[in-house]
Design a protein around this motif. Structure first.
Motif, short mmCIF file in Angstrom:
data_model
loop_
_atom_site.label_atom_id
_atom_site.label_comp_id
_atom_site.label_asym_id
_atom_site.label_seq_id
_atom_site.Cartn_x
_atom_site.Cartn_y
_atom_site.Cartn_z
N SER A 108 -57.89 -59.92 -1.20
CA SER A 108 -59.17 -60.49 -1.62
C SER A 108 -60.26 -60.07 -0.65
O SER A 108 -59.98 -59.80 0.53
N PRO A 109 -61.50 -59.99 -1.10
CA PRO A 109 -62.59 -59.56 -0.24
C PRO A 109 -62.77 -60.49 0.96
O PRO A 109 -62.57 -61.70 0.86
N LEU A 110 -63.15 -59.93 2.08
CA LEU A 110 -63.42 -60.74 3.27
C LEU A 110 -64.71 -61.53 3.07
O LEU A 110 -65.66 -61.02 2.46
N PRO A 111 -64.77 -62.74 3.60
CA PRO A 111 -65.99 -63.55 3.47
C PRO A 111 -67.02 -63.21 4.54
O PRO A 111 -67.78 -64.07 4.98
N PHE A 112 -67.03 -61.97 4.98
CA PHE A 112 -67.95 -61.54 6.02
C PHE A 112 -68.55 -60.18 5.64
O PHE A 112 -67.95 -59.40 4.90
N SER A 113 -69.73 -59.91 6.20
CA SER A 113 -70.35 -58.59 6.04
C SER A 113 -71.03 -58.23 7.35
O SER A 113 -71.25 -59.08 8.21
N ILE A 114 -71.34 -56.95 7.48
CA ILE A 114 -72.03 -56.48 8.68
C ILE A 114 -73.25 -55.68 8.25
O ILE A 114 -73.20 -54.89 7.30
N THR A 115 -74.36 -55.92 8.93
CA THR A 115 -75.57 -55.15 8.65
C THR A 115 -75.39 -53.74 9.21
O THR A 115 -75.13 -53.57 10.40
N PRO A 116 -75.48 -52.70 8.36
CA PRO A 116 -75.14 -51.34 8.80
C PRO A 116 -75.89 -50.85 10.02
O PRO A 116 -75.32 -50.17 10.88
N LEU A 117 -77.17 -51.18 10.14
CA LEU A 117 -77.97 -50.62 11.22
C LEU A 117 -78.01 -51.49 12.46
O LEU A 117 -78.18 -50.97 13.58
N THR A 118 -77.86 -52.81 12.30
CA THR A 118 -78.00 -53.71 13.46
C THR A 118 -76.68 -54.20 14.01
O THR A 118 -76.61 -54.67 15.15
N GLY A 119 -75.61 -54.16 13.21
CA GLY A 119 -74.32 -54.63 13.68
C GLY A 119 -74.15 -56.14 13.63
O GLY A 119 -73.20 -56.68 14.24
N VAL A 120 -75.01 -56.85 12.91
CA VAL A 120 -74.91 -58.30 12.81
C VAL A 120 -73.84 -58.66 11.77
O VAL A 120 -73.90 -58.21 10.62
N ILE A 121 -72.85 -59.46 12.19
CA ILE A 121 -71.78 -59.93 11.30
C ILE A 121 -72.16 -61.31 10.78
O ILE A 121 -72.45 -62.21 11.58
N SER A 122 -72.16 -61.48 9.46
CA SER A 122 -72.61 -62.74 8.84
C SER A 122 -71.58 -63.23 7.84
O SER A 122 -70.72 -62.48 7.34
N VAL A 123 -71.70 -64.52 7.52
CA VAL A 123 -70.86 -65.16 6.50
C VAL A 123 -71.40 -64.78 5.12
O VAL A 123 -72.61 -64.86 4.87
N THR A 124 -70.50 -64.37 4.25
CA THR A 124 -70.93 -64.02 2.88
C THR A 124 -70.09 -64.73 1.83
O THR A 124 -70.25 -64.47 0.63
N GLY A 125 -69.17 -65.62 2.26
CA GLY A 125 -68.32 -66.30 1.30
C GLY A 125 -67.86 -67.63 1.85
O GLY A 125 -68.25 -68.07 2.94
N SER A 126 -67.00 -68.31 1.10
CA SER A 126 -66.51 -69.61 1.51
C SER A 126 -65.42 -69.45 2.58
O SER A 126 -64.59 -68.54 2.52
N LEU A 127 -65.47 -70.38 3.56
CA LEU A 127 -64.50 -70.37 4.64
C LEU A 127 -63.62 -71.60 4.56
O LEU A 127 -64.06 -72.67 4.16
N ASP A 128 -62.38 -71.47 4.94
CA ASP A 128 -61.46 -72.60 4.91
C ASP A 128 -60.48 -72.41 6.06
O ASP A 128 -59.59 -71.54 6.03
N ALA A 129 -60.65 -73.22 7.11
CA ALA A 129 -59.78 -73.10 8.29
C ALA A 129 -58.35 -73.46 7.98
O ALA A 129 -57.42 -73.04 8.69
N GLU A 130 -58.13 -74.30 6.91
CA GLU A 130 -56.77 -74.70 6.55
C GLU A 130 -56.10 -73.57 5.75
O GLU A 130 -54.91 -73.56 5.54
#
Length: 206
Positions: A184-206
């Protein structure tokens, strides 16, 4: 001609040929691409293999015969390049712009007269960049943490990297590489030019 002193002078003449032999009184002079140049200047790519000719030296000598016959040489040995007796400047070993971007060779031209006469000049060789270096992350590995309630777009951390090449060869773009076993796709993305990793989906620690 020669004549006597008689009342009726008699004379004789004979042809005389005088051969002027050349003295080695002119030193060889380097010939450059333009009349206002005083050295050679050439640019070559850093990935040229050993043995490739990058420049052909040229000279002129106003004398004749052996006095005008010349040979070329390096004044001081230089790792990376060599000069043959007939004036070819050759790559002699591995080149690397990131280690040494510019070479200044001191070369000579000497005639075969007695005594021999010599001139010297400089050969400036600039190495052009090729894309031979992979970008390197400033940290390995990166670690970040995020609350499972983080909203879409929440920034987790910023990665950075450098590249030893030049120009477009050093332009860096970041991307997220997903494991081959992930389904399944990761709930994260990275901005190609700046390298900032951000949340893009639902997270569930359990």
């Amino acid at each position: 001609a020669v004549s006597d002193g008689g009342a009726s002078p008699k004379s004789s003449s004979v042809p005389v040929t005088v051969n002027v032999t050349d003295a080695n009184d002119n030193r060889p002079r380097f010939v450059y691409a333009t009349s206002n140049s005083s050295e050679y200047d050439v640019s070559v790519y850093e990935d040229l293999p050993s043995g490739v000719e990058v420049l052909r030296l040229s000279s002129t000598d106003a004398d004749v015969g052996l006095n005008a016959a010349v040979r070329y040489a390096m004044v001081t040995a230089c790792a990376g390049f060599n000069v043959t007796e007939d004036g070819r400047v050759l790559v002699d070993g591995a080149l690397d712009r990131e280690l040494q971007p510019r070479y200044n060779l001191s070369v000579s031209v000497t005639d075969r007269g007695t005594p021999p006469l010599t001139s010297q000049t400089n050969v400036i060789i600039t190495l052009l960049d090729v894309n031979d270096n992979a970008p390197v992350f400033s940290e390995t590995p990166y670690q970040g943490s995020v609350n499972e309630n983080a909203t879409h777009g929440h920034e987790i951390l910023t990665v950075s990297a450098t590249d030893a090449d030049l120009g477009t060869n050093a332009v860096i773009r970041f991307s997220v590489v997903q494991s081959g076993s992930a389904t399944s796709p990761l709930p994260f993305s990275i901005t190609p030019l700046t390298g900032v990793i951000s949340v893009t989906g639902s997270l569930d620690a359990e």
